[in-house]
Design a protein around this motif. Structure first.
Motif, mmCIF file in Angstrom:
data_model
loop_
_atom_site.group_PDB
_atom_site.id
_atom_site.type_symbol
_atom_site.label_atom_id
_atom_site.label_comp_id
_atom_site.label_asym_id
_atom_site.label_seq_id
_atom_site.Cartn_x
_atom_site.Cartn_y
_atom_site.Cartn_z
ATOM 1 N N GLY A 109 -82.787 19.256 -0.016
ATOM 2 C CA GLY A 109 -83.531 20.331 -0.671
ATOM 3 C C GLY A 109 -83.952 21.452 0.247
ATOM 4 O O GLY A 109 -84.633 22.388 -0.188
ATOM 5 N N LYS A 110 -83.528 21.433 1.510
ATOM 6 C CA LYS A 110 -83.980 22.443 2.467
ATOM 7 C C LYS A 110 -83.215 23.756 2.386
ATOM 8 O O LYS A 110 -83.710 24.803 2.795
ATOM 9 N N SER A 111 -81.981 23.714 1.877
ATOM 10 C CA SER A 111 -81.126 24.903 1.973
ATOM 11 C C SER A 111 -81.112 25.764 0.725
ATOM 12 O O SER A 111 -80.837 26.964 0.803
ATOM 13 N N GLY A 112 -81.330 25.159 -0.432
ATOM 14 C CA GLY A 112 -81.160 25.891 -1.681
ATOM 15 C C GLY A 112 -79.716 25.984 -2.096
ATOM 16 O O GLY A 112 -79.377 26.670 -3.064
ATOM 17 N N ALA A 113 -78.813 25.312 -1.373
ATOM 18 C CA ALA A 113 -77.385 25.324 -1.703
ATOM 19 C C ALA A 113 -76.876 23.900 -1.862
ATOM 20 O O ALA A 113 -75.778 23.557 -1.426
ATOM 21 N N SER A 114 -77.692 23.057 -2.457
ATOM 22 C CA SER A 114 -77.360 21.675 -2.785
ATOM 23 C C SER A 114 -76.983 20.864 -1.545
ATOM 24 O O SER A 114 -77.376 21.190 -0.426
ATOM 25 N N MET A 115 -76.234 19.766 -1.766
ATOM 26 C CA MET A 115 -75.917 18.839 -0.681
ATOM 27 C C MET A 115 -75.144 19.513 0.455
ATOM 28 O O MET A 115 -75.341 19.215 1.629
ATOM 29 N N TYR A 116 -74.257 20.421 0.092
ATOM 30 C CA TYR A 116 -73.450 21.099 1.097
ATOM 31 C C TYR A 116 -74.336 21.883 2.065
ATOM 32 O O TYR A 116 -74.230 21.754 3.290
ATOM 33 N N GLY A 117 -75.212 22.698 1.504
ATOM 34 C CA GLY A 117 -76.105 23.496 2.340
ATOM 35 C C GLY A 117 -77.056 22.634 3.144
ATOM 36 O O GLY A 117 -77.346 22.913 4.318
ATOM 37 N N ASP A 118 -77.548 21.568 2.522
ATOM 38 C CA ASP A 118 -78.465 20.668 3.230
ATOM 39 C C ASP A 118 -77.769 19.993 4.412
ATOM 40 O O ASP A 118 -78.373 19.768 5.461
ATOM 41 N N PHE A 119 -76.500 19.676 4.243
ATOM 42 C CA PHE A 119 -75.737 19.064 5.334
ATOM 43 C C PHE A 119 -75.528 20.070 6.472
ATOM 44 O O PHE A 119 -75.547 19.707 7.659
ATOM 45 N N LEU A 120 -75.355 21.338 6.107
ATOM 46 C CA LEU A 120 -75.260 22.384 7.121
ATOM 47 C C LEU A 120 -76.548 22.476 7.931
ATOM 48 O O LEU A 120 -76.525 22.628 9.153
ATOM 49 N N VAL A 121 -77.679 22.411 7.231
ATOM 50 C CA VAL A 121 -78.973 22.470 7.916
ATOM 51 C C VAL A 121 -79.110 21.279 8.874
ATOM 52 O O VAL A 121 -79.605 21.414 9.994
ATOM 53 N N ARG A 122 -78.647 20.118 8.422
ATOM 54 C CA ARG A 122 -78.666 18.949 9.297
ATOM 55 C C ARG A 122 -77.781 19.182 10.523
ATOM 56 O O ARG A 122 -78.129 18.801 11.647
ATOM 57 N N GLY A 123 -76.634 19.810 10.301
ATOM 58 C CA GLY A 123 -75.759 20.127 11.426
ATOM 59 C C GLY A 123 -76.416 21.074 12.419
ATOM 60 O O GLY A 123 -76.276 20.909 13.640
ATOM 61 N N ASP A 124 -77.143 22.052 11.909
ATOM 62 C CA ASP A 124 -77.873 22.964 12.792
ATOM 63 C C ASP A 124 -78.888 22.200 13.639
ATOM 64 O O ASP A 124 -79.074 22.485 14.831
ATOM 65 N N ALA A 125 -79.538 21.224 13.028
ATOM 66 C CA ALA A 125 -80.590 20.479 13.718
ATOM 67 C C ALA A 125 -80.036 19.663 14.880
ATOM 68 O O ALA A 125 -80.631 19.623 15.970
ATOM 69 N N VAL A 126 -78.894 18.999 14.675
ATOM 70 C CA VAL A 126 -78.338 18.202 15.775
ATOM 71 C C VAL A 126 -77.798 19.107 16.881
ATOM 72 O O VAL A 126 -77.896 18.781 18.073
ATOM 73 N N LEU A 127 -77.254 20.266 16.501
ATOM 74 C CA LEU A 127 -76.791 21.217 17.516
ATOM 75 C C LEU A 127 -77.967 21.692 18.365
ATOM 76 O O LEU A 127 -77.841 21.848 19.590
ATOM 77 N N CYS A 128 -79.103 21.912 17.732
ATOM 78 C CA CYS A 128 -80.297 22.351 18.473
ATOM 79 C C CYS A 128 -80.718 21.315 19.511
ATOM 80 O O CYS A 128 -81.243 21.669 20.570
ATOM 81 N N ARG A 129 -80.475 20.042 19.236
ATOM 82 C CA ARG A 129 -80.790 19.004 20.217
ATOM 83 C C ARG A 129 -79.929 19.151 21.465
ATOM 84 O O ARG A 129 -80.397 18.946 22.589
ATOM 85 N N VAL A 130 -78.672 19.532 21.268
ATOM 86 C CA VAL A 130 -77.775 19.738 22.404
ATOM 87 C C VAL A 130 -78.213 20.962 23.211
ATOM 88 O O VAL A 130 -78.235 20.939 24.453
ATOM 89 N N LEU A 131 -78.575 22.038 22.514
ATOM 90 C CA LEU A 131 -79.046 23.245 23.202
ATOM 91 C C LEU A 131 -80.310 22.947 23.995
ATOM 92 O O LEU A 131 -80.496 23.449 25.117
ATOM 93 N N LYS A 132 -81.192 22.120 23.425
ATOM 94 C CA LYS A 132 -82.417 21.735 24.123
ATOM 95 C C LYS A 132 -82.097 20.947 25.382
ATOM 96 O O LYS A 132 -82.749 21.109 26.424
ATOM 97 N N ALA A 133 -81.069 20.092 25.304
ATOM 98 C CA ALA A 133 -80.668 19.313 26.476
ATOM 99 C C ALA A 133 -80.168 20.219 27.598
ATOM 100 O O ALA A 133 -80.417 19.966 28.783
ATOM 101 N N LEU A 134 -79.443 21.273 27.239
ATOM 102 C CA LEU A 134 -79.006 22.237 28.253
ATOM 103 C C LEU A 134 -80.206 22.891 28.915
ATOM 104 O O LEU A 134 -80.239 23.077 30.141
#
Length: 282
Positions: free
Chosen positions: A58-83
């Motif tokens: 429910g975070k994206s407003g674009a159903s499961m697809y958009g929500d999965f994208l938001v999840r993808g952004d979140a895990v990528l941010c973990r990698v950027l934080k590690a750098l």
């Protein structure tokens, strides 16, 4: 269990990437070296199956697809934080891109009130632009100017020659037969009007050949050449045998100019034939 369940793929890939970054820094400190790091991280998101965890539903407003994208952004941010935490962010060339367009039907637009094609024609595997036109985002502090944009045409194959140039490595003559160095675009030294590559040749999922040179794009055949219907159209009496679009004025590929621009058609067909016969470009 040694089985990797689908729901655990994104966090597992992320944990592995963060581990590689940490181990690399630790090894350099232990050995008193400054060895460089090359990390290729190929997330499956947002490919199906769409698996947003409850935190992102429910975070994206674009159903499961958009929500999965938001999840993808979140895990990528973990990698950027590690750098950041390992002191590598300011001296790392970071590239974020994708491999092909979405599989997105008109029914999906209606179902999700969202058009993943972004106004481009077609979808994954098509010769049309949505099949292969991808985001390409680069961060390289002190090297790539922040918020800068380029209209240069590049291809994934160009990464090999570009990386080689950046690390001052000489590629063997047989390596990267279709790889062109675009480091000058990243560094701001390549004039925008001087193309990195004279043309770009692509084979669609259905085998239809496409060549783009400058603003012109020619497709050898009628139809999408991929997943979109109609995939192939047999030319009728008086119909052009292929498609020609000017992407500068018609990015949505709505007007076929094949019959109107015979000189452009012959020029592009000639270039395509030359490339196919040579088997290489660089």
């Amino acid at each position: 269990s040694d089985l990797l369940e689908l729901k655990d793929v994104l966090p597992r890939f992320t944990d592995e990437a963060i581990g590689v970054i940490g181990d690399h820094v630790a090894d350099n400190k232990k050995n008193g070296t400054e060895q460089p790091l090359m990390l290729y991280l190929a997330y499956p998101a947002p490919h199906t199956p769409w698996l947003p965890t409850p935190k992102f539903q429910g975070k994206s407003g674009a159903s499961m697809y958009g929500d999965f994208l938001v999840r993808g952004d979140a895990v990528l941010c973990r990698v950027l934080k590690a750098l950041d935490e390992n002191g590598l962010a300011d001296n790392t060339l970071l590239i974020f891109t994708s491999d092909n367009g979405p599989v997105w039907y008109e029914s999906d637009v209606e179902r999700f009130a969202h058009d993943s094609s972004g106004g481009l024609r077609g979808m994954k595997a098509d010769a049309w632009e949505c099949g292969h036109r991808m985001p390409f985002v680069v961060r390289w502090p002190g090297k790539v100017k922040a918020a800068s944009v380029s209209n240069q045409t590049i291809c994934f194959t160009d990464l090999l020659a570009t990386f080689a140039s950046i690390v001052e490595a000489t590629l063997p003559a047989e390596a990267g037969p279709d790889s062109f160095d675009f480091s000058g675009v990243l560094l701001g030294t390549q004039p925008e009007k001087k193309p990195i590559r004279e043309n770009l040749v692509i084979r669609s999922g259905g085998g239809m050949m496409t060549i783009r040179a400058g603003d012109w794009k020619l497709i050898q055949g009628l139809g999408s050449g991929g997943f979109s219907q109609p995939r192939r159209i047999r030319p009728g009496p008086g119909d052009p045998p292929g498609q020609l679009y000017n992407l500068a004025t018609d990015l949505g590929e709505t007007k076929n100019r094949y019959a109107d621009e015979p000189a452009v058609v012959q020029l592009l067909l000639g270039q395509l034939k030359k490339i196919r016969n040579a088997g290489r470009r660089r």
